[in-house]
Design a protein around this motif. Structure first.
Motif, PDB file in Angstrom:
ATOM      1  N   GLY A 174       0.844  -1.188   0.000  1.00  0.00           N
ATOM      2  CA  GLY A 174       0.000   0.000   0.000  1.00  0.00           C
ATOM      3  C   GLY A 174       0.871   1.226   0.000  1.00  0.00           C
ATOM      4  O   GLY A 174       2.058   1.145   0.328  1.00  0.00           O
TER       5      GLY A 174
ATOM      6  N   SER B 184      -0.728   4.145   4.368  1.00  0.00           N
ATOM      7  CA  SER B 184      -1.929   3.342   4.143  1.00  0.00           C
ATOM      8  C   SER B 184      -2.263   2.483   5.362  1.00  0.00           C
ATOM      9  O   SER B 184      -3.339   1.934   5.469  1.00  0.00           O
ATOM     10  CB  SER B 184      -1.730   2.445   2.933  1.00  0.00           C
ATOM     11  OG  SER B 184      -0.640   1.568   3.174  1.00  0.00           O
TER      12      SER B 184
ATOM     13  N   LYS C 210      -0.131  -0.098   6.355  1.00  0.00           N
ATOM     14  CA  LYS C 210       0.356  -1.472   6.198  1.00  0.00           C
ATOM     15  C   LYS C 210       1.286  -1.889   7.343  1.00  0.00           C
ATOM     16  O   LYS C 210       1.166  -2.998   7.866  1.00  0.00           O
ATOM     17  CB  LYS C 210       1.028  -1.674   4.841  1.00  0.00           C
ATOM     18  CG  LYS C 210       2.193  -0.733   4.522  1.00  0.00           C
ATOM     19  CD  LYS C 210       2.698  -0.990   3.115  1.00  0.00           C
ATOM     20  CE  LYS C 210       4.007  -0.275   2.820  1.00  0.00           C
ATOM     21  NZ  LYS C 210       3.890   1.221   2.903  1.00  0.00           N
TER      22      LYS C 210
ATOM     23  N   ALA D 119      -5.271   0.768   1.657  1.00  0.00           N
ATOM     24  CA  ALA D 119      -5.273   2.210   1.413  1.00  0.00           C
ATOM     25  C   ALA D 119      -6.186   2.838   2.443  1.00  0.00           C
ATOM     26  O   ALA D 119      -7.264   2.297   2.731  1.00  0.00           O
ATOM     27  CB  ALA D 119      -5.771   2.513   0.002  1.00  0.00           C
ATOM     28  N   ASP D 120      -5.747   3.906   3.018  1.00  0.00           N
ATOM     29  CA  ASP D 120      -6.532   4.623   4.029  1.00  0.00           C
ATOM     30  C   ASP D 120      -7.025   3.718   5.142  1.00  0.00           C
ATOM     31  O   ASP D 120      -8.159   3.847   5.615  1.00  0.00           O
ATOM     32  CB  ASP D 120      -7.731   5.328   3.387  1.00  0.00           C
ATOM     33  CG  ASP D 120      -7.281   6.513   2.569  1.00  0.00           C
ATOM     34  OD1 ASP D 120      -6.213   7.073   2.910  1.00  0.00           O
ATOM     35  OD2 ASP D 120      -7.966   6.850   1.606  1.00  0.00           O
TER      36      ASP D 120
END
Lengths: 847, 262
Positions: free
Chosen positions: B54, B58, B60, B229-230
């Protein structure tokens, strides 16, 4: 550059606090000693000038035995009634009070024991009415021969009340009196300082305290109104001639206070010596801190060099940092020193019931605080600063990889300096003169520095061996490896601890050797079964009634009782010890005394026996003559009839009992007792003790008890030294904490990694603790090695004084090692907790 | 889809090596509050090599730290094997790391005072366990460090150091090995060696590995790639190739409907 310095200063607070604390403690010690001795000194001034307030002129006889306060107790001379009358006849004299006052009046308390004094004199004096500031508080002054008055200090200690029957020991055996009055001094004081006072009628005081009817110790003169004391002093002096000391009251007060202040300044110097040790140790800590700071800032320094900073600026930036720490620590240390000094002064004043003068900060305290605080810090930072200036600009671009610099130069210079130190000590012990003290001090200092420089080389093998003890667990093993990682840092931290431990061990080794040599001598030479003696104190020699001697000899089971009478005497111009035995040949047998020349028969009238060392010093041999003056006698010439080998138990000039009337305490102060064959020792002893019921200071002891008591004083000295060196040890422990805190900081990532792969919090703490313990034990080992070496040197140097064998105090050393482990655990506590609380994630990400 | 074994079926047969359900992670509070994970549900199958990818920020790494019990979660549950990680105290977490988890970090993986061999065996020593000699030899042979065991980290290259770290993570046969950008600091050749070694340990010895990376080539060594993501899982790939990973990452850059390849 200055702003960058200040910023980096603030960024490393903890480290600076720790090193600053070391300086602060040292400065506190220094300025505290000055404040304490200054306050006490002015208190003595006040006390003696107020004691002399009503005296315009004081007349005293020149001392019979003149020694300074530090060497012993001087023996006052006496004036006669005719002198008093002569002074009274001098024009301008309004009144003369003739005083009788001497140390050695011991009151027996209600428990049958002598009321103890811890140093201050126990004066016996004549009642002169309410003069010289004396105020009756209860009852009246003594009017009959069997009446006394005592001061409030003594009354409070002894719990005696007006009307009690009181036993008093003087130069004569116990006499009974009725307590008729209790007195104090102007201003509600219980006494003049901490002294105990017993006042008799004049004739009794002269008889018991001086052993000389009609004699006085001083004349307090009041001038007629309008007469100048100084003029009166000169008039009296010219009338009496120079057999007497004539001073104005002010001069006399200042002179007495001066004696005390000489002792105070000696005391101050001793305190400063210990403060010096603490500061010396603090230097190690500061040196270490700055070395580490410089190492950590290598890239930063290189960057500033790359950006155009000169070497001088780099040195400057480090030195400014040192200066700032030194300044701050000095200010705080001075403040703390004033506080501690004032507190101690108040404590000392309360303890000795003197009126404390106001506390002030003497200039010496301020100057020495700043000189010492800033000086020590700046000197310690100098080496790291120079090293910092040698960082090449290119280091800014490289990974920080500072390979271990070789230790060769350090080792060689350490060996050279250490050898020089050892040489200076050896030379100092072998020679005599004024240089000895400095040679020894310099030698010890050089030895410490030399060993400190050698310690990095020693660190690796020693730490590796020490660490094996802990290697049974993974945390232990890791801790050991960590302590071996930076031998310089480990070494200097340990070296700081070494200094204190070495001094303690050295003193202990010397004392144990002395102790053991004496016991060894006693084992072979001491043939007496029992010893009758008392604890001596300055100015007072406990004695018992000589009339008891025949009764002692009649106790069942007693073989022989040989009594000793003793006092100071002037031999030629030198003060020395004189003794008389009832039977010298018996003493020679009881103490296995060796004849050097002549005979050791009982000296007849006009004969003296002397030990070999005194004979050599006085330059006399058998058949030669010496002139001896006893305190109450006239100078008399004696012929040397024998010379004996001095032992720790027998030394000085030995006479027949004919000289006893010349002694201040004309009673036996010691006796050696041999039991008859097959006697019941306990019964014999009880028999002797029963006879000595009126001499509560006298003890009947066997050889072992006697030695234990006499040697117990060495143990007290050792305890004092250990307490005073405690600060040096505390500072060294601060150094260990500092080093560990740094290790934890530097190894944050490692600690995070270890925690990530499963090291528990407890195990992390164990790891740090092992590192600390390895450092402290290394320090103690170094200290013990150096200390035993120093002790051995001293023992060697004092071989002439009867120190025959070196005794290593193994038990104490084991104790020091255990204490080293405990100190390590203690020092590790905070850093270990900090290490165990490290957040694994941030630690791993830590740069 | 070219994947051989359907993972859903395997999951039902045995519990996942690690699993998170409705995982939330919030940093800070008030204005400065940042939500790093928003209700992540993920299962990491046993015996497989999973990569987490990511863009920066993000979540991760946070996801991996939470799965490994290095970071506390704000809400939700995490299991490693059948042990619930959420709610364990420090002693429990320490035991978990000792017994069930192996770690490989991006850098600074080794203790400088210990030799390579001592570093490898350190987790076992800490746990007080005896190494399985045969397994130890196997691991050593696989990473190819046989002749370097007596060296200290400072005498090893970066790639060698990272292989020592891999061997250390594997030698205790943990339930799952978490690798945080293990090749981030290495050149491509050393990186390939390390990744090849991780791949082999999955294929040949059935080791479970979870790796966080931002390198498409590194991710392509995995069996499965999870994209974040996010703070949310937005895509997955099985049987990834560098090209497909890059394509997926590109598609994540622009807001797009959720792609799923399952």
């Amino acid at each position: 550059m200055l702003r960058a310095t200040i910023k980096s200063l603030l960024a490393r607070k903890l480290r600076l606090v720790l090193s600053g604390l070391a300086v602060l403690l040292g400065v506190m010690f220094v300025s505290g000693s000055f404040v304490l001795t200054d306050a006490l000194g002015r208190s003595f001034d006040n006390m003696f000038s107020s004691a002399m307030a009503e005296t315009d002129v004081l007349v005293t006889a020149r001392p019979a035995i003149d020694v300074s306060e530090m060497e012993g107790e001087s023996v006052p001379g006496t004036l006669a009634a005719a002198d008093r009358d002569a002074v009274a006849a001098v024009p301008g004299v309004a009144e003369v009070v003739a005083d009788v006052q001497a140390d050695g009046a011991r009151v027996i308390g209600k428990d049958g024991k002598v009321v103890a004094s811890f140093g201050p004199p126990r004066f016996g004096a004549n009642w002169t009415g309410e003069t010289g500031g004396l105020e009756l508080r209860e009852g009246r002054g003594p009017a009959a021969a069997d009446e006394i008055a005592i001061n409030v200090t003594l009354a409070e200690l002894s719990k005696l009340k007006v009307g009690d029957r009181v036993g008093v020991l003087t130069t004569q055996p116990k006499k009974m009196f009725t307590l008729v009055g209790i007195f104090g001094y102007e201003g509600g004081l219980p006494g003049q300082g901490p002294v105990h006072e017993v006042r008799f009628t004049e004739a009794v005081a002269q008889e018991l305290m001086l052993g000389a009817p009609g004699a006085y110790t001083s004349l307090s003169v009041t001038a007629a109104p309008g007469t100048d004391p100084a003029a009166l002093r000169d008039a009296i002096q010219s009338r009496l001639g120079d057999r007497y000391t004539v001073q104005t009251g002010q001069e006399a007060g200042a002179a007495i206070a001066g004696e005390f202040k000489t002792i105070l300044s000696l005391f101050n110097n001793i305190l400063l010596g210990f403060a010096g040790v603490a500061l010396f140790v603090g230097t190690f800590l500061i040196l270490n801190t700055f070395s580490i700071i410089v190492a950590q800032r290598t890239r930063e320094l290189a960057l500033s060099r790359a950006l155009g900073a000169s070497r001088r600026q780099v040195i400057g930036s480090v030195m400014v940092e040192a200066l700032a720490i030194g300044l701050l620590a000095s200010v705080l240390g001075l403040a703390a020193g004033v506080g501690v000094g004032a507190l101690l002064a108040k404590f000392a004043a309360d303890f000795s019931s003197i009126v404390l003068a106001s506390i002030s900060v003497p200039l010496a305290a301020v100057i020495s605080a700043f000189a010492v605080g800033i000086g020590v810090t700046v000197i310690a930072a100098l080496l790291p600063a120079v090293r910092a200036s040698r960082v090449p600009p290119v280091a800014a671009l490289q990974e920080v990889a500072t390979p271990d610099r070789p230790l060769t130069r350090l080792t060689v210079s350490g060996a050279v300096i250490g050898a020089l130190g050892a040489g200076a000590i050896a030379f100092g012990l072998a020679t005599t003169g004024d240089a000895v003290m400095w040679l020894l001090l310099g030698g010890v200092l050089a030895t410490f520095i030399g060993v400190s420089l050698l310690s990095p080389v020693l660190a690796r093998p020693v730490v590796s061996v020490l660490g094996r003890l802990f290697s049974w667990s993974v945390p232990g093993r890791l801790g050991r490896l960590n302590s071996g990682r930076n031998p310089r840092r480990t070494a200097i931290t340990a070296a700081a601890l070494m200094v204190g431990v070495a001094l303690i061990t050295g003193v202990n080794t010397t004392i144990s050797s002395a102790d053991n040599s004496l016991r060894g001598d006693a084992e072979t030479g001491f043939q007496a079964d029992l010893i009758i003696s008392g604890q001596e104190s300055p100015g007072v020699l406990p004695t018992f009634d000589e009339a008891l001697l025949p009764r002692m000899r009649a106790v069942p089971g007693i073989g022989t009782v040989t009594a000793r009478y003793a006092d100071q005497a002037m031999v030629g111009e030198q003060p020395n010890w004189a003794a008389a035995f009832t039977d010298l040949p018996a003493v020679v047998r009881d103490l296995s005394v060796v004849t050097v020349a002549g005979t050791l028969d009982q000296p007849g009238p006009g004969e003296v026996v002397v030990d070999d060392q005194n004979a050599a010093e006085a330059g006399v041999a058998v058949g030669g003559t010496v002139t001896v003056k006893l305190p109450k006698g006239e100078p008399t010439t004696y012929r040397v009839s024998g010379v004996y080998q001095r032992t720790p138990f027998l030394g000085g000039y030995l006479f027949g009992t004919g000289v006893v009337p010349g002694m201040r305490f004309p009673q036996p102060s010691l006796a050696y007792v041999r039991l008859a064959d097959g006697a019941d020792a306990d019964a014999a002893r009880q028999g002797l003790e029963a006879l000595l019921v009126d001499s509560p200071e006298m003890l009947v002891e066997d050889k072992q008890q006697y030695l234990d008591r006499v040697l117990g004083e060495g143990a007290q000295l050792l305890l004092m030294i250990q307490i005073l060196l405690g600060l040096a040890i505390v500072i060294a422990v601060l150094g260990v904490i500092n080093t560990l805190a740094l290790s934890v900081l530097e190894r944050t990532r490692e600690l995070g990694l270890l925690r990530a792969i499963g090291l528990s919090r407890a195990a992390t703490m164990r790891m740090i603790t092992v590192e600390a313990v390895v450092i402290t034990v290394f320090g103690v080992l170094l200290g013990v090695a150096v200390g035993v070496g120093l002790g051995a040197a001293v023992v060697q140097g004092l071989a002439d004084e009867g120190l025959k064998t070196l005794t290593v105090p193994w038990n104490a050393i084991a104790l020091y090692l255990a204490a080293g482990v405990a100190l390590g655990v203690l020092a590790a506590a905070l850093p270990a907790i900090r290490a165990s609380r490290i957040n694994i994630l941030t630690a791993i990400a830590h740069d | 889809m070219t994947t051989a074994a359907p993972p859903l079926i395997r999951q039902r047969v045995e519990p996942a090596a690690a699993r998170a359900s409705q995982l939330w992670k919030v940093y800070g509070s008030g204005e400065a509050q940042v939500t790093a994970l928003r209700g992540v549900d993920v299962e990491l199958e046993r015996g497989r090599f999973t990569a987490i990818m990511g863009p920066s920020g993000s979540g991760k790494s946070t996801l991996m730290h939470c799965l490994a019990g290095l970071d506390a979660v704000s809400r939700g549950q995490v299991f490693v094997g059948d042990t619930e990680v959420t709610g364990l105290n420090d002693a429990g977490l320490t035991r978990l790391r000792r017994e069930k988890i192996g770690f490989i970090f991006q850098q600074f993986n080794l203790l400088p005072t210990l030799t390579a061999q001592e570093n490898i065996l350190l987790p076992l020593a800490i746990a007080g366990r005896k190494p399985d000699q045969q397994w130890f030899r196997t691991v050593i042979d696989t990473v190819g460090l046989g002749d370097r065991l007596g060296h200290r980290p400072s005498q090893l290259s970066g790639g060698q150091q990272q292989r020592v770290a891999c061997a250390r993570a594997l030698v205790s046969r943990p339930e799952v090995v978490f690798a945080d950008e293990p090749t981030g600091n290495l050149d491509s050749r050393s990186g390939a060696e390390v990744l090849g070694f991780l791949r082999r340990s999955v294929t040949e010895y059935g080791q479970t590995i979870v790796m966080v990376t931002h390198d498409a080539v590194a991710a392509s060594y995995a069996d499965r790639v999870v994209f974040l993501a996010d703070g949310q899982i937005v895509a997955e790939l099985t049987g990834p190739t560098p090209e497909r990973v890059l394509d997926t990452l590109k598609s994540l850059d622009r807001p797009a409907p959720l792609e799923t390849e399952l």
